[in-house]
Write a protein that holds these residues in place. Structure first.
Motif, PDB file in Angstrom:
ATOM      1  N   THR A  48       0.827  -1.206   0.000  1.00 50.21           N
ATOM      2  CA  THR A  48       0.000   0.000   0.000  1.00 50.21           C
ATOM      3  C   THR A  48       0.864   1.261   0.000  1.00 50.21           C
ATOM      4  O   THR A  48       0.487   2.278  -0.586  1.00 50.21           O
ATOM      5  CB  THR A  48      -0.930   0.006   1.226  1.00 50.21           C
ATOM      6  OG1 THR A  48      -0.142  -0.181   2.421  1.00 50.21           O
ATOM      7  CG2 THR A  48      -1.953  -1.121   1.128  1.00 50.21           C
ATOM      8  N   ASP A  49       2.029   1.184   0.651  1.00 48.12           N
ATOM      9  CA  ASP A  49       2.945   2.318   0.661  1.00 48.12           C
ATOM     10  C   ASP A  49       3.498   2.572  -0.745  1.00 48.12           C
ATOM     11  O   ASP A  49       3.586   3.722  -1.199  1.00 48.12           O
ATOM     12  CB  ASP A  49       4.099   2.062   1.635  1.00 48.12           C
ATOM     13  CG  ASP A  49       3.613   1.813   3.048  1.00 48.12           C
ATOM     14  OD1 ASP A  49       2.619   2.446   3.443  1.00 48.12           O
ATOM     15  OD2 ASP A  49       4.230   0.980   3.745  1.00 48.12           O
ATOM     16  N   ILE A  50       3.844   1.495  -1.420  1.00 52.31           N
ATOM     17  CA  ILE A  50       4.377   1.625  -2.779  1.00 52.31           C
ATOM     18  C   ILE A  50       3.321   2.214  -3.715  1.00 52.31           C
ATOM     19  O   ILE A  50       3.639   3.069  -4.565  1.00 52.31           O
ATOM     20  CB  ILE A  50       4.859   0.256  -3.294  1.00 52.31           C
ATOM     21  CG1 ILE A  50       6.017  -0.251  -2.433  1.00 52.31           C
ATOM     22  CG2 ILE A  50       5.303   0.354  -4.752  1.00 52.31           C
ATOM     23  CD1 ILE A  50       6.515  -1.630  -2.806  1.00 52.31           C
ATOM     24  N   SER A  58       5.232   8.949 -10.166  1.00 50.90           N
ATOM     25  CA  SER A  58       4.799   8.188 -11.335  1.00 50.90           C
ATOM     26  C   SER A  58       5.571   6.880 -11.296  1.00 50.90           C
ATOM     27  O   SER A  58       6.586   6.768 -10.616  1.00 50.90           O
ATOM     28  CB  SER A  58       5.063   8.949 -12.640  1.00 50.90           C
ATOM     29  OG  SER A  58       6.437   9.265 -12.761  1.00 50.90           O
ATOM     30  N   GLU A  59       5.105   5.898 -12.019  1.00 44.86           N
ATOM     31  CA  GLU A  59       5.708   4.576 -11.910  1.00 44.86           C
ATOM     32  C   GLU A  59       7.188   4.566 -12.315  1.00 44.86           C
ATOM     33  O   GLU A  59       7.982   3.803 -11.761  1.00 44.86           O
ATOM     34  CB  GLU A  59       4.924   3.568 -12.762  1.00 44.86           C
ATOM     35  CG  GLU A  59       3.530   3.282 -12.215  1.00 44.86           C
ATOM     36  CD  GLU A  59       2.940   2.016 -12.795  1.00 44.86           C
ATOM     37  OE1 GLU A  59       3.690   1.261 -13.440  1.00 44.86           O
ATOM     38  OE2 GLU A  59       1.734   1.782 -12.602  1.00 44.86           O
ATOM     39  N   ASP A  60       7.557   5.400 -13.280  1.00 49.53           N
ATOM     40  CA  ASP A  60       8.949   5.409 -13.713  1.00 49.53           C
ATOM     41  C   ASP A  60       9.870   6.085 -12.704  1.00 49.53           C
ATOM     42  O   ASP A  60      11.101   5.975 -12.817  1.00 49.53           O
ATOM     43  CB  ASP A  60       9.073   6.106 -15.075  1.00 49.53           C
ATOM     44  CG  ASP A  60       8.615   7.551 -15.014  1.00 49.53           C
ATOM     45  OD1 ASP A  60       7.611   7.830 -14.328  1.00 49.53           O
ATOM     46  OD2 ASP A  60       9.251   8.399 -15.649  1.00 49.53           O
ATOM     47  N   ARG A  61       9.305   6.772 -11.707  1.00 49.22           N
ATOM     48  CA  ARG A  61      10.122   7.408 -10.671  1.00 49.22           C
ATOM     49  C   ARG A  61      10.024   6.673  -9.338  1.00 49.22           C
ATOM     50  O   ARG A  61      10.472   7.174  -8.312  1.00 49.22           O
ATOM     51  CB  ARG A  61       9.714   8.874 -10.502  1.00 49.22           C
ATOM     52  CG  ARG A  61      10.049   9.715 -11.719  1.00 49.22           C
ATOM     53  CD  ARG A  61       9.912  11.186 -11.449  1.00 49.22           C
ATOM     54  NE  ARG A  61       8.522  11.631 -11.422  1.00 49.22           N
ATOM     55  CZ  ARG A  61       8.026  12.493 -10.539  1.00 49.22           C
ATOM     56  NH1 ARG A  61       8.798  12.971  -9.591  1.00 49.22           N
ATOM     57  NH2 ARG A  61       6.768  12.843 -10.594  1.00 49.22           N
ATOM     58  N   VAL A  62       9.449   5.482  -9.371  1.00 48.66           N
ATOM     59  CA  VAL A  62       9.372   4.609  -8.203  1.00 48.66           C
ATOM     60  C   VAL A  62      10.017   3.285  -8.590  1.00 48.66           C
ATOM     61  O   VAL A  62       9.434   2.489  -9.327  1.00 48.66           O
ATOM     62  CB  VAL A  62       7.919   4.391  -7.741  1.00 48.66           C
ATOM     63  CG1 VAL A  62       7.873   3.457  -6.535  1.00 48.66           C
ATOM     64  CG2 VAL A  62       7.257   5.722  -7.403  1.00 48.66           C
ATOM     65  N   GLN A  85      14.460  -1.670  -0.645  1.00 48.18           N
ATOM     66  CA  GLN A  85      13.609  -2.268  -1.660  1.00 48.18           C
ATOM     67  C   GLN A  85      12.891  -1.219  -2.514  1.00 48.18           C
ATOM     68  O   GLN A  85      12.117  -1.565  -3.392  1.00 48.18           O
ATOM     69  CB  GLN A  85      12.563  -3.174  -0.999  1.00 48.18           C
ATOM     70  CG  GLN A  85      13.158  -4.258  -0.126  1.00 48.18           C
ATOM     71  CD  GLN A  85      12.117  -5.012   0.682  1.00 48.18           C
ATOM     72  OE1 GLN A  85      10.919  -4.918   0.409  1.00 48.18           O
ATOM     73  NE2 GLN A  85      12.557  -5.758   1.676  1.00 48.18           N
ATOM     74  N   LEU A  86      13.168   0.046  -2.214  1.00 52.70           N
ATOM     75  CA  LEU A  86      12.433   1.115  -2.889  1.00 52.70           C
ATOM     76  C   LEU A  86      13.310   2.351  -3.057  1.00 52.70           C
ATOM     77  O   LEU A  86      13.965   2.793  -2.111  1.00 52.70           O
ATOM     78  CB  LEU A  86      11.176   1.469  -2.079  1.00 52.70           C
ATOM     79  CG  LEU A  86      10.281   2.573  -2.631  1.00 52.70           C
ATOM     80  CD1 LEU A  86       9.665   2.160  -3.961  1.00 52.70           C
ATOM     81  CD2 LEU A  86       9.188   2.927  -1.627  1.00 52.70           C
ATOM     82  N   VAL A  87      13.301   2.912  -4.265  1.00 53.66           N
ATOM     83  CA  VAL A  87      13.992   4.167  -4.563  1.00 53.66           C
ATOM     84  C   VAL A  87      12.978   5.152  -5.125  1.00 53.66           C
ATOM     85  O   VAL A  87      12.256   4.829  -6.077  1.00 53.66           O
ATOM     86  CB  VAL A  87      15.140   3.959  -5.574  1.00 53.66           C
ATOM     87  CG1 VAL A  87      15.785   5.299  -5.927  1.00 53.66           C
ATOM     88  CG2 VAL A  87      16.178   3.008  -5.028  1.00 53.66           C
ATOM     89  N   LEU A  88      12.918   6.335  -4.545  1.00 46.54           N
ATOM     90  CA  LEU A  88      12.004   7.385  -4.992  1.00 46.54           C
ATOM     91  C   LEU A  88      12.805   8.525  -5.594  1.00 46.54           C
ATOM     92  O   LEU A  88      13.844   8.919  -5.064  1.00 46.54           O
ATOM     93  CB  LEU A  88      11.158   7.900  -3.823  1.00 46.54           C
ATOM     94  CG  LEU A  88      10.328   6.854  -3.074  1.00 46.54           C
ATOM     95  CD1 LEU A  88       9.584   7.501  -1.914  1.00 46.54           C
ATOM     96  CD2 LEU A  88       9.352   6.149  -4.010  1.00 46.54           C
ATOM     97  N   ASP A 128      16.613  -1.494   5.419  1.00 40.73           N
ATOM     98  CA  ASP A 128      15.642  -1.406   4.320  1.00 40.73           C
ATOM     99  C   ASP A 128      15.072   0.001   4.188  1.00 40.73           C
ATOM    100  O   ASP A 128      13.908   0.174   3.828  1.00 40.73           O
ATOM    101  CB  ASP A 128      14.517  -2.418   4.533  1.00 40.73           C
ATOM    102  CG  ASP A 128      13.821  -2.228   5.880  1.00 40.73           C
ATOM    103  OD1 ASP A 128      14.371  -1.517   6.753  1.00 40.73           O
ATOM    104  OD2 ASP A 128      12.741  -2.800   6.081  1.00 40.73           O
ATOM    105  N   GLU A 129      15.885   1.010   4.460  1.00 38.48           N
ATOM    106  CA  GLU A 129      15.416   2.389   4.338  1.00 38.48           C
ATOM    107  C   GLU A 129      15.001   2.707   2.902  1.00 38.48           C
ATOM    108  O   GLU A 129      15.541   2.147   1.939  1.00 38.48           O
ATOM    109  CB  GLU A 129      16.511   3.376   4.764  1.00 38.48           C
ATOM    110  CG  GLU A 129      16.962   3.232   6.207  1.00 38.48           C
ATOM    111  CD  GLU A 129      18.189   2.360   6.351  1.00 38.48           C
ATOM    112  OE1 GLU A 129      18.141   1.200   5.891  1.00 38.48           O
ATOM    113  OE2 GLU A 129      19.194   2.838   6.906  1.00 38.48           O
ATOM    114  N   ILE A 130      14.063   3.621   2.772  1.00 48.99           N
ATOM    115  CA  ILE A 130      13.653   4.099   1.454  1.00 48.99           C
ATOM    116  C   ILE A 130      14.698   5.097   0.961  1.00 48.99           C
ATOM    117  O   ILE A 130      15.008   6.072   1.644  1.00 48.99           O
ATOM    118  CB  ILE A 130      12.262   4.768   1.513  1.00 48.99           C
ATOM    119  CG1 ILE A 130      11.206   3.748   1.937  1.00 48.99           C
ATOM    120  CG2 ILE A 130      11.896   5.384   0.167  1.00 48.99           C
ATOM    121  CD1 ILE A 130       9.840   4.357   2.177  1.00 48.99           C
TER     122      ILE A 130
END
Length: 293
Positions: A48-50, A58-62, A85-88, A128-130
């Motif tokens: 849900t966070d993702i 936008s999807e290309d920036r996540v 697991q996530l880069v913004l 696992d920091e963003i």
């Protein structure tokens, strides 16, 4: 004999190529295991966070694919490795504010990252920091050619800024070996010095103002270009060198000196030093060298 030599050369080539391939695919040990660090009571990233971040950006920036996230988990010298697991990749201060506000409410840990050129592992996650990457916040907002005040976003590459102001007969007050990939926001957050520090001073004197976002999403606007500003608290100095612990730098106002008309270069080579020592030995003897150096 010739066949044996050619066979030996082919084996050497195979070994070299295999070692080169191994070195490029080598992954360092997880920093948490290497330094025996325990994870604090932060929240765990959920689907849900993702989805929220995808709706915000936008999807290309996540970035969520392991192969896409991996370069942001490893530092430049391949000594530290995180487990993000996530880069913004935000483009505006408002997006950064909303991201940090959401992460603060959900207790999600964040690792701000610029050009990822640091040599001490501070630009990559531990757990696992963003990863909050500023590569897309790279706009030059304004330049006053008279005062030399440059205003730009935190993701601007240092070399690009230097090339830009040189076209206006100015120069950036700092210069680093990593100038081709380091970002001005990271330079300020780490209070980088570099080759021009002795001449132009450190960033506490060069930074005229900045804009930063605190962990709760509050925007701190100290983005002023006045060289002599005596109003209120100089909060900008708290963010310079704070490495993201007080807030994330999003915009910068920096004073650019006039481009020098001439440059003097001095070279001190090994042969020159040895020749000087040899001359001392010939004239004064080996016992008196320490007195003359």
């Amino acid at each position: 004999m010739i066949k044996s030599i050619s066979f030996l050369i082919s084996n050497v080539r195979i070994n070299v190529f295999s070692q080169a391939k191994y070195s490029t695919t080598f992954l360092p040990q997880f920093s948490s295991e290497k330094y025996d660090v325990k994870r604090k009571q932060f929240g765990v990233l959920k689907s849900t966070d993702i989805e929220y971040f995808k709706s915000l950006l936008s999807e290309d920036r996540v970035l969520t694919e392991e192969s896409d996230v991996l370069p942001f988990n490893i530092d430049w010298i391949k000594n530290c490795r995180g487990q993000s697991q996530l880069v913004l990749k935000p483009k505006t201060t408002e997006e950064v504010s909303r991201i940090l506000s959401y992460c603060n409410d959900k207790r999600l840990a964040v690792c701000p990252q610029g050009g990822n050129t640091g040599l001490v592992g501070g630009s990559v996650p531990v757990f696992d920091e963003i990863v909050l990457n500023f590569a897309l916040m790279n706009k030059i907002i304004s330049l006053d050619e008279i005062s030399g005040a440059l205003v730009c976003e935190a993701g601007c590459v240092l070399e690009n800024l230097d090339n830009y102001v040189r076209d206006h007969n100015l120069i950036m007050p700092l210069d680093l070996g990593a100038k081709g990939s380091c970002q001005i926001g990271g330079n300020i957050s780490t209070n980088a010095g570099g080759l021009r520090l002795l001449r132009y001073g450190n960033l506490h004197g060069s930074v005229l103002g900045l804009e930063a976002v605190k962990a709760d999403g509050t925007v701190v606007n100290c983005l002023r270009t006045l060289k002599k500003d005596n109003t209120g608290y100089h909060l900008k100095h708290l963010f310079i060198g704070s490495e993201g612990t007080l807030g994330v730098v999003t915009k910068v106002a920096i004073n650019c000196p006039v481009l020098p008309k001439a440059v003097s270069l001095g070279y001190f080579g090994r042969n020159v030093v040895l020749g000087y020592l040899g001359k001392l030995v010939a004239e004064d003897g080996p016992k008196n060298i320490n007195e003359n150096i």
